[in-house]
Design a protein around this motif. Sequence first.
Motif, PDB file in Angstrom:
ATOM      1  N   GLY A   1     -10.684 -51.396   7.564  1.00 20.97           N
ATOM      2  CA  GLY A   1     -12.105 -51.267   7.848  1.00 20.97           C
ATOM      3  C   GLY A   1     -12.809 -50.146   7.121  1.00 20.97           C
ATOM      4  N   LEU A   2     -12.162 -49.563   6.094  1.00 21.55           N
ATOM      5  CA  LEU A   2     -12.784 -48.478   5.351  1.00 21.55           C
ATOM      6  C   LEU A   2     -13.420 -49.023   4.078  1.00 21.55           C
ATOM      7  N   ASP A   3     -14.680 -48.727   3.874  1.00 24.73           N
ATOM      8  CA  ASP A   3     -15.403 -49.190   2.694  1.00 24.73           C
ATOM      9  C   ASP A   3     -15.071 -48.280   1.513  1.00 24.73           C
ATOM     10  N   VAL A   4     -14.276 -48.791   0.551  1.00 26.74           N
ATOM     11  CA  VAL A   4     -13.844 -47.957  -0.571  1.00 26.74           C
ATOM     12  C   VAL A   4     -14.981 -47.713  -1.561  1.00 26.74           C
ATOM     13  N   ASN A   5     -16.107 -48.398  -1.378  1.00 25.19           N
ATOM     14  CA  ASN A   5     -17.264 -48.152  -2.243  1.00 25.19           C
ATOM     15  C   ASN A   5     -18.154 -47.044  -1.705  1.00 25.19           C
ATOM     16  N   SER A   6     -17.876 -46.594  -0.483  1.00 30.82           N
ATOM     17  CA  SER A   6     -18.623 -45.465   0.076  1.00 30.82           C
ATOM     18  C   SER A   6     -18.014 -44.160  -0.430  1.00 30.82           C
ATOM     19  N   LYS A   7     -18.729 -43.058  -0.216  1.00 28.47           N
ATOM     20  CA  LYS A   7     -18.219 -41.763  -0.679  1.00 28.47           C
ATOM     21  C   LYS A   7     -16.933 -41.385   0.043  1.00 28.47           C
ATOM     22  N   ILE A   8     -16.910 -41.580   1.347  1.00 30.57           N
ATOM     23  CA  ILE A   8     -15.714 -41.221   2.110  1.00 30.57           C
ATOM     24  C   ILE A   8     -14.549 -42.134   1.738  1.00 30.57           C
ATOM     25  N   GLY A   9     -14.796 -43.441   1.715  1.00 29.43           N
ATOM     26  CA  GLY A   9     -13.734 -44.384   1.370  1.00 29.43           C
ATOM     27  C   GLY A   9     -13.224 -44.179  -0.045  1.00 29.43           C
ATOM     28  N   GLY A  10     -14.144 -43.943  -0.990  1.00 31.00           N
ATOM     29  CA  GLY A  10     -13.746 -43.690  -2.368  1.00 31.00           C
ATOM     30  C   GLY A  10     -12.913 -42.434  -2.502  1.00 31.00           C
ATOM     31  N   SER A  11     -13.273 -41.399  -1.723  1.00 26.00           N
ATOM     32  CA  SER A  11     -12.517 -40.140  -1.758  1.00 26.00           C
ATOM     33  C   SER A  11     -11.103 -40.342  -1.225  1.00 26.00           C
ATOM     34  N   VAL A  12     -10.998 -41.086  -0.119  1.00 25.59           N
ATOM     35  CA  VAL A  12      -9.673 -41.350   0.460  1.00 25.59           C
ATOM     36  C   VAL A  12      -8.813 -42.157  -0.509  1.00 25.59           C
ATOM     37  N   GLN A  13      -9.408 -43.186  -1.128  1.00 23.63           N
ATOM     38  CA  GLN A  13      -8.663 -44.004  -2.090  1.00 23.63           C
ATOM     39  C   GLN A  13      -8.205 -43.163  -3.267  1.00 23.63           C
ATOM     40  N   PHE A  14      -9.095 -42.355  -3.846  1.00 21.56           N
ATOM     41  CA  PHE A  14      -8.755 -41.495  -4.982  1.00 21.56           C
ATOM     42  C   PHE A  14      -7.624 -40.542  -4.601  1.00 21.56           C
ATOM     43  N   PHE A  15      -7.726 -39.937  -3.401  1.00 20.67           N
ATOM     44  CA  PHE A  15      -6.750 -38.936  -2.976  1.00 20.67           C
ATOM     45  C   PHE A  15      -5.356 -39.557  -2.831  1.00 20.67           C
ATOM     46  N   ILE A  16      -5.274 -40.680  -2.110  1.00 21.96           N
ATOM     47  CA  ILE A  16      -3.973 -41.305  -1.874  1.00 21.96           C
ATOM     48  C   ILE A  16      -3.369 -41.802  -3.188  1.00 21.96           C
ATOM     49  N   TYR A  17      -4.193 -42.474  -3.989  1.00 21.45           N
ATOM     50  CA  TYR A  17      -3.711 -43.036  -5.259  1.00 21.45           C
ATOM     51  C   TYR A  17      -3.215 -41.942  -6.196  1.00 21.45           C
ATOM     52  N   ASP A  18      -4.031 -40.919  -6.421  1.00 19.24           N
ATOM     53  CA  ASP A  18      -3.640 -39.874  -7.373  1.00 19.24           C
ATOM     54  C   ASP A  18      -2.446 -39.080  -6.859  1.00 19.24           C
ATOM     55  N   MET A  19      -2.376 -38.854  -5.528  1.00 17.77           N
ATOM     56  CA  MET A  19      -1.254 -38.103  -4.972  1.00 17.77           C
ATOM     57  C   MET A  19       0.058 -38.847  -5.219  1.00 17.77           C
ATOM     58  N   ILE A  20       0.085 -40.138  -4.904  1.00 20.40           N
ATOM     59  CA  ILE A  20       1.316 -40.913  -5.089  1.00 20.40           C
ATOM     60  C   ILE A  20       1.659 -41.012  -6.572  1.00 20.40           C
ATOM     61  N   LYS A  21       0.657 -41.319  -7.404  1.00 19.56           N
ATOM     62  CA  LYS A  21       0.899 -41.490  -8.835  1.00 19.56           C
ATOM     63  C   LYS A  21       1.470 -40.223  -9.464  1.00 19.56           C
ATOM     64  N   ILE A  22       0.856 -39.089  -9.173  1.00 18.33           N
ATOM     65  CA  ILE A  22       1.291 -37.837  -9.788  1.00 18.33           C
ATOM     66  C   ILE A  22       2.673 -37.446  -9.306  1.00 18.33           C
ATOM     67  N   MET A  23       2.956 -37.595  -8.010  1.00 18.78           N
ATOM     68  CA  MET A  23       4.264 -37.195  -7.502  1.00 18.78           C
ATOM     69  C   MET A  23       5.374 -38.106  -8.035  1.00 18.78           C
ATOM     70  N   VAL A  24       5.082 -39.406  -8.192  1.00 19.19           N
ATOM     71  CA  VAL A  24       6.077 -40.318  -8.761  1.00 19.19           C
ATOM     72  C   VAL A  24       6.351 -39.962 -10.219  1.00 19.19           C
ATOM     73  N   LEU A  25       5.268 -39.792 -11.003  1.00 21.86           N
ATOM     74  CA  LEU A  25       5.440 -39.407 -12.403  1.00 21.86           C
ATOM     75  C   LEU A  25       6.135 -38.061 -12.513  1.00 21.86           C
TER      76      LEU A  25
END
Length: 337
Positions: free
Chosen positions: A33-57
């Motif tokens: 139910g989180l709108d990823v096009n909103s500022k809050i949703g976009g921030s959460v998506q960016f945070f989770i994605y970049d955190m996982i990507k960077i730690m895996v790499l």
Amino acid sequence: MEVIKGLWDFFQNQVLGMKWLNELIGKVLTLFGLDVNSKIGGSVQFFIYDMIKIMVLLGVLIFIISYIQSFFPPERTKKILGRFHGIGANIIAALLGTVTPFCSCSSIPLFIGFTSAGLPLGVTFSFLISSPMVDLGSLVLLMSIFGWRVAIVYVILGLVIAVLGGTLIEKLHMESQIEDFIRRGKNIDLPQKELTKKDRCKYAWEQVMETAKKVFPYVIIGVGIGAFIHNWIPEEMVVKALGTGNPFGVFIATVCGVPMYADIFGCIPIAEALLAKGARLGVVLSFMMAVTTLSLPSMIMLKKAIKPKLLGLFIGICTVGIIIVGYAFNAFQYLLI
């Protein structure tokens, strides 16, 4: 050629860039139910994605690089450097710096050890400059964000700064600017145990765990800042301060990067967000170079080893080199991306 280009784009976007992960996280957040096009949703998506990507790499890269590094313990590195003279020694030192620790604070103890062992001062400074600035991890991470052209040019220019900086320091004969306890230090050659593949894998895994624990807080901070910039800072503000219209953007980015302490892993999400918001490529890379090479904590550590005159020269060489690189990238940005 089209097939090769297609395979490379897939490798860069889906393997290194993990775009599939970003899409997956967006779908999961939407289901909750989180709108990823909103500022809050976009921030959460960016945070989770970049955190996982960077730690895996980070984990994969550190394992591979640490395995390579296991072939170059300090004593062996010193012996390799001792075989070369003149600018050739500076080049080898800069190249060896690419397979050593990931931040400037980790490189300084090695710099002190090499200097105590009697290696030429310019050679040890070439190593000190290249080690945090252009390690192999930065090549792969930059490739995942900016593409192979930017990554390769960044590494080449970083090595040029390291070689020229070390050569200049060597020509100025600054040996008297090394603290006495280092110049009087005695170097003891210890026999090196030949490691098995199992030993090297164990060492590499230990380095993964140790480095991950060390850099995780900075990755959290970096991703948090990146998420804030990406979704909350107006694009016009970033463009005005760091875009085409501001000729001093490279200076601003370099000065802002110095007080921070992070490595390439903490810088990537901030750089990624700034570039997406309209910052010039040279500005973003200058910021990254300043953070990794001239961070305030590392300068405080280095001050214990060298006197103010040499410290000022080192900072000056790195700063001028970073600024030149930044403007060079700005000038050729559209050819590289």
